[in-house]
Design an enzyme around this catalytic site. Structure first.
Site, short mmCIF file in Angstrom:
data_model
loop_
_atom_site.label_atom_id
_atom_site.label_comp_id
_atom_site.label_asym_id
_atom_site.label_seq_id
_atom_site.Cartn_x
_atom_site.Cartn_y
_atom_site.Cartn_z
N THR A 127 0.83 -1.22 0.00
CA THR A 127 0.00 0.00 0.00
C THR A 127 0.86 1.26 0.00
OG1 THR A 127 -1.47 1.29 1.42
CG2 THR A 127 -0.15 -0.35 2.52
N ASP A 128 0.29 2.35 -0.53
CA ASP A 128 1.01 3.64 -0.49
C ASP A 128 1.14 4.14 0.94
OD1 ASP A 128 -1.67 4.33 -0.08
OD2 ASP A 128 -1.71 5.93 -1.58
N GLU A 129 0.35 3.55 1.87
CA GLU A 129 0.37 4.04 3.25
C GLU A 129 1.72 3.80 3.93
OE1 GLU A 129 -3.24 3.50 5.51
OE2 GLU A 129 -4.41 3.29 3.68
N TYR A 155 -1.55 -0.38 11.12
CA TYR A 155 -1.79 -1.06 9.83
C TYR A 155 -0.62 -0.80 8.88
CZ TYR A 155 -3.32 -1.42 4.96
OH TYR A 155 -3.37 -1.68 3.62
N LYS A 159 2.30 -3.32 7.25
CA LYS A 159 2.52 -3.52 5.80
C LYS A 159 3.96 -3.15 5.44
CE LYS A 159 -0.17 -4.53 3.04
NZ LYS A 159 -0.61 -5.87 2.55
P1 NAD Z 1 -9.99 -6.91 2.70
O1 NAD Z 1 -9.92 -6.61 4.15
O2 NAD Z 1 -11.23 -6.57 1.94
O3 NAD Z 1 -9.70 -8.45 2.45
C1 NAD Z 1 -8.69 -9.15 3.13
C2 NAD Z 1 -8.93 -10.65 2.92
O4 NAD Z 1 -7.85 -11.35 3.54
C3 NAD Z 1 -10.23 -11.16 3.54
O5 NAD Z 1 -10.90 -12.01 2.64
C4 NAD Z 1 -9.75 -11.94 4.77
O6 NAD Z 1 -10.61 -13.02 5.12
C5 NAD Z 1 -8.39 -12.43 4.30
N1 NAD Z 1 -7.48 -12.70 5.43
C6 NAD Z 1 -7.22 -11.87 6.48
N2 NAD Z 1 -6.35 -12.47 7.31
C7 NAD Z 1 -6.05 -13.69 6.78
C8 NAD Z 1 -5.19 -14.74 7.16
N3 NAD Z 1 -4.48 -14.69 8.29
N4 NAD Z 1 -5.13 -15.85 6.37
C9 NAD Z 1 -5.86 -15.92 5.23
N5 NAD Z 1 -6.69 -14.96 4.82
C10 NAD Z 1 -6.78 -13.83 5.57
O7 NAD Z 1 -8.71 -6.16 2.07
P2 NAD Z 1 -8.54 -5.44 0.66
O8 NAD Z 1 -9.00 -4.05 0.77
O9 NAD Z 1 -9.06 -6.33 -0.40
O10 NAD Z 1 -6.95 -5.40 0.57
C11 NAD Z 1 -6.23 -6.48 -0.01
C12 NAD Z 1 -4.76 -6.15 0.03
O11 NAD Z 1 -4.50 -4.93 -0.69
C13 NAD Z 1 -4.21 -5.93 1.44
O12 NAD Z 1 -2.95 -6.51 1.51
C14 NAD Z 1 -4.14 -4.41 1.57
O13 NAD Z 1 -3.12 -4.05 2.45
C15 NAD Z 1 -3.81 -4.02 0.14
N6 NAD Z 1 -4.26 -2.67 -0.28
C16 NAD Z 1 -5.56 -2.30 -0.12
C17 NAD Z 1 -5.98 -1.06 -0.58
C18 NAD Z 1 -7.41 -0.61 -0.47
O14 NAD Z 1 -7.73 0.53 -0.86
N7 NAD Z 1 -8.34 -1.45 -0.02
C19 NAD Z 1 -5.05 -0.19 -1.20
C20 NAD Z 1 -3.73 -0.63 -1.34
C21 NAD Z 1 -3.35 -1.87 -0.89
P1 TYD Z 2 -10.56 4.41 4.58
O1 TYD Z 2 -11.57 4.04 3.56
O2 TYD Z 2 -10.61 3.80 5.93
O3 TYD Z 2 -9.13 4.20 3.90
P2 TYD Z 2 -7.64 4.66 4.41
O4 TYD Z 2 -7.70 5.07 5.81
O5 TYD Z 2 -6.86 3.39 4.23
O6 TYD Z 2 -7.23 5.75 3.48
O7 TYD Z 2 -10.62 5.99 4.78
C1 TYD Z 2 -10.45 6.89 3.69
C2 TYD Z 2 -10.49 8.30 4.25
O8 TYD Z 2 -11.81 8.56 4.74
C3 TYD Z 2 -9.57 8.52 5.42
O9 TYD Z 2 -9.03 9.84 5.34
C4 TYD Z 2 -10.48 8.41 6.64
C5 TYD Z 2 -11.80 8.92 6.12
N1 TYD Z 2 -13.02 8.33 6.75
C6 TYD Z 2 -14.02 9.17 7.26
O10 TYD Z 2 -13.92 10.41 7.20
N2 TYD Z 2 -15.12 8.59 7.83
C7 TYD Z 2 -15.27 7.23 7.91
O11 TYD Z 2 -16.30 6.76 8.48
C8 TYD Z 2 -14.24 6.39 7.36
C9 TYD Z 2 -14.35 4.89 7.43
C10 TYD Z 2 -13.13 6.99 6.79
#
Ligand code: NAD
Ligand code: TYD
Length: 341
Positions: A127-129, A155, A159
């Site tokens: 992630t970019d985070e 978090y 990562k």
């Molecule tokens: P999500 O929370 O929707 O899904 C995570 C999945 O992983 C779930 O299905 C969960 O059951 C499974 N999981 C969790 N712990 C596990 C374990 N110990 N063993 C097996 N399975 C397990 O997450 P997401 O938003 O789809 O993110 C997926 C990946 O992409 C993550 O690694 C996250 O850090 C990365 N990512 C997410 C975003 C975003 O905007 N959502 C952006 C950049 C990177």
């Molecule tokens: P989120 O979707 O949790 O992603 P991330 O924290 O990984 O960027 O949140 C996106 C942005 O929205 C973040 O600045 C936090 C804000 N946010 C709210 O303002 N209210 C909410 O209820 C949530 C879940 C997030």
């Protein structure tokens, strides 16, 4: 010949979208999803995939080395793509331990098994985070792959730790891995605790829309299918040992996204409720995706205006999917985080 790909975390948001993307694009590939189905994993996300003979689901925790090794020995994957993670910043503030277990120890377990079995290719979805945040008054600054790691939340720290382990494995063991660091995704199957789906679902129910702090925090939003396309390119053509940033050049303040959702759903802005800010809240994320564009030809294809329209339509047409989630254990989480707000 078709490849066998293990997709961990495929019952989650991005992993689930990736499963469908790969099954559609490569009808001769076998896709095996490894997921232990935490609160964020949902088998109904994979309902259509489960009908495909090229798809298989294994309920397994990535920290379970014996189970992972047994499966990998059996299926001999060509590529492992690790999406499995605890992914929500707010949950990491409430309880960081499981983030260390899954995001760090789980990654190391997967890599160790791959190393023992000589699996030819591993990809870490990051992630970019991991780069921390950028100031709002310096719109000229972007994260590049050489920006120092500077994580803010448990978090992002977990990562970042996993990324460091992947890079250490590459250098020490010549482990054949790549890493991608993507900005915020949105699209179908996004778990309702995250900003965009939470706001859509609350607006539909005429519930308050909880905006943290002043609502001016900026995220760089990318349609999830564009992320899947980038990972597809990296696992097939990316250079071992390299990090690739993925981002949409689409920076938006949270409050503007919330207002846009309300407008699209024809709901009043009076639903917006400013609530206490997130602890350590990152101000701005912005990715410079020049490297993946120049090396692999990737560019984001979905404009935000189209992507958000498709996303809202998806939530309107898939109420069963999210109603099941918000009626379960999620309700307790919501009460704890937003109760009384
Ligand atoms: P999500 O929370 O929707 O899904 C995570 C999945 O992983 C779930 O299905 C969960 O059951 C499974 N999981 C969790 N712990 C596990 C374990 N110990 N063993 C097996 N399975 C397990 O997450 P997401 O938003 O789809 O993110 C997926 C990946 O992409 C993550 O690694 C996250 O850090 C990365 N990512 C997410 C975003 C975003 O905007 N959502 C952006 C950049 C990177
Ligand atoms: P989120 O979707 O949790 O992603 P991330 O924290 O990984 O960027 O949140 C996106 C942005 O929205 C973040 O600045 C936090 C804000 N946010 C709210 O303002 N209210 C909410 O209820 C949530 C879940 C997030």
């Amino acid at each position: 010949m078709g490849k066998t790909i293990i997709v961990t975390g495929g019952a989650g948001f991005i992993g689930g979208n990736f499963v469908y993307y790969m099954l559609n694009k490569y009808p001769d590939y076998k896709i095996i999803c490894v997921d232990c189905l935490t609160y964020a994993g949902n088998l109904s996300t994979l309902k259509e995939a489960l009908k495909n003979p090229n798809f298989r689901f294994e309920k397994l925790n990535i920290c379970d080395k014996t189970g992972v090794k047994k499966l990998f020995e059996e299926v001999k994957p060509d590529i492992v793509v690790n999406f499995a993670a605890e992914s929500h910043v707010d949950r990491s503030i409430e309880g960081p331990e499981v983030f260390v277990d899954t995001n760090i120890k789980g990654t190391q377990t997967l890599m160790e098994v791959c190393r023992e079995l000589n699996i030819p290719r591993y990809h870490q979805v990051s992630t970019d985070e991991v780069y921390g945040d950028l100031p709002l008054d310096r719109p000229d600054l972007f994260f590049t792959e050489t920006t120092p790691i500077h994580a803010s939340s448990p978090y992002s720290a977990s990562k970042a730790s996993a990324d460091l382990l992947v890079l250490a494995y590459c250098r020490t063991y010549k482990f054949p891995a790549t890493i991608s660091r993507c900005s915020n995704n949105y699209g179908p199957y996004h778990f309702p605790e995250k900003l965009i789906p939470l706001m859509i679902i609350n607006a539909l129910a005429d519930k308050p829309l909880p905006v943290y702090g002043d609502g001016l925090n900026v995220r760089d939003w990318l349609y999830v299918e564009d992320h899947c396309k980038a990972i597809d390119l990296i696992i097939h053509n990316g250079k071992i040992g390299e990090v690739y940033n993925i981002g949409g050049h689409n920076e938006m303040a949270n409050i503007d996204i919330v207002k846009l959702i309300l407008k699209k759903l024809d709901k009043p802005e009076s639903l917006i409720t400013f609530v206490e800010d997130r602890k350590g809240h990152d101000r701005r994320y912005a990715i410079d995706p020049t490297k993946i564009h120049e090396e692999l030809g990737w560019l984001p294809e979905t404009k935000f205006a189209d992507g958000i329209e498709k996303t809202i339509d998806w939530y309107l047409n898939h109420k069963d999917w999210w109603q099941e989630i918000i009626s379960g254990e999620y309700q307790n989480y919501y009460e704890k985080m937003y109760g009384g707000k």
